[in-house]
Design an enzyme around this catalytic site. Structure first.
Site: not given
Ligand code: NAP
Length: 256
Positions: A98, A150, A163, A165, A167
């Site tokens: 994730n 995504s 991003y 690419a 996903k």
């Molecule tokens: P978020 O709140 O920013 O959380 C991202 C998480 O990824 C955090 O726990 C962060 O942990 C961790 N992370 C980032 N870089 C990392 C690394 N190098 N190694 C290990 N952990 C890392 O974002 P979110 O919205 O929950 O996103 C979660 C996933 O859902 C992502 O893959 C995102 O692309 C996908 N997504 C989100 C949305 C949306 O609308 N929010 C839509 C489609 C897809 P730390 O801060 O502890 O590093």
């Protein structure tokens, strides 16, 4: 299925969830714990990890959760992560990839660093973690891998070539891996969230969020819990005949 077993869909299961310290990953962690799984949650931020651990312990899941600090784009750190994981748990039933970031910008102005960082954290991480997960799951003749993609990986989005690419890459990667592992009863699926209320979307700013929300047929952004429930389904026996698929969780936004 009895009422009680329906309440605890992951009883006795062991899971590793990346990006567990906030947003969607945090919601998946809570839901998996509520459903009886033990979880190793991963993030880079030790402070956020400690806060999450306190929160989870105060809810009574003391023996069932461990935080591991790891940058999932680093092979050395992922190697160490899995060594630590298998010191805690003997088996790995569920892997959720994730962790993800954005570094938005038009292609013409995008730096090589922003391209590489997004591809490495979002996509290469899946390669690194799945390589570790495959063998124990094959030995156990079963397992679940859930990769968070995504709708941007399906539809594209200006300003997000890196991003998108990453996903879209996750989808191709997961479909291929599902075919490599299906004979061992290891199911590999993706979830493609739309606009979900987390730190990642908050960073877009109010105006962009309002414009995006107007496009959503259900009329509102999704919550991290909406995605966590989809992950619960894909991790549970309820999805035992589903592999190589992309489950879209977006309030009807992406129509293919
Ligand atoms: P978020 O709140 O920013 O959380 C991202 C998480 O990824 C955090 O726990 C962060 O942990 C961790 N992370 C980032 N870089 C990392 C690394 N190098 N190694 C290990 N952990 C890392 O974002 P979110 O919205 O929950 O996103 C979660 C996933 O859902 C992502 O893959 C995102 O692309 C996908 N997504 C989100 C949305 C949306 O609308 N929010 C839509 C489609 C897809 P730390 O801060 O502890 O590093």
């Amino acid at each position: 299925m009895s009422g009680e077993s329906f309440q605890r869909l992951l009883a006795g299961k062991k899971a590793l969830i990346t990006g567990a310290t906030s947003g969607i990953g945090k919601a998946i962690t809570h839901v998996f714990l509520q459903h009886g799984a033990s979880v190793v949650g991963v993030g880079t931020n030790q402070e956020k990890g400690a806060k999450l651990t306190d929160e989870i312990y105060s809810m009574g899941h003391k023996e069932a959760f461990f935080f591991e600090q790891c940058d999932v784009s680093s092979k050395a750190e992922v190697d160490q992560l899995f060594a630590h994981y298998f010191e805690k748990f003997q088996t790995l039933d569920i892997l959720v990839n994730n962790a993800g970031i954005t570094r938005d910008g038009l292609l013409m102005r995008m730096s090589e660093e922003d391209w590489d960082k997004v591809i490495d954290i979002n996509l290469k991480s899946c390669f690194l973690t799945c390589q570790h997960a495959c063998r124990p799951m094959m030995k156990a003749k079963g397992g679940r891998i859930i990769n968070i993609s995504s709708i941007v990986g399906l539809a594209g989005n200006p300003g997000q070539t890196n991003y998108a690419a990453s996903k879209a890459g996750i989808i191709g990667f997961s479909k291929s891996l599902s075919r490599e592992l299906s004979s061992r009863n290891i199911l590999v699926n993706c979830i493609a969230p739309g606009f979900i209320e987390t730190g990642m979307t908050e960073a877009l700013g109010q105006e962009k969020i309002e414009i995006a929300t107007r496009q959503i047929p259900l009329g509102h952004m999704g919550s991290p819990l909406d995605v966590a429930h989809a992950a619960l389904f894909l991790a549970s026996e309820m999805s035992a005949y589903i592999t190589g698929q992309v489950l879209v969780v977006d309030g009807g936004l992406f129509t293919g």
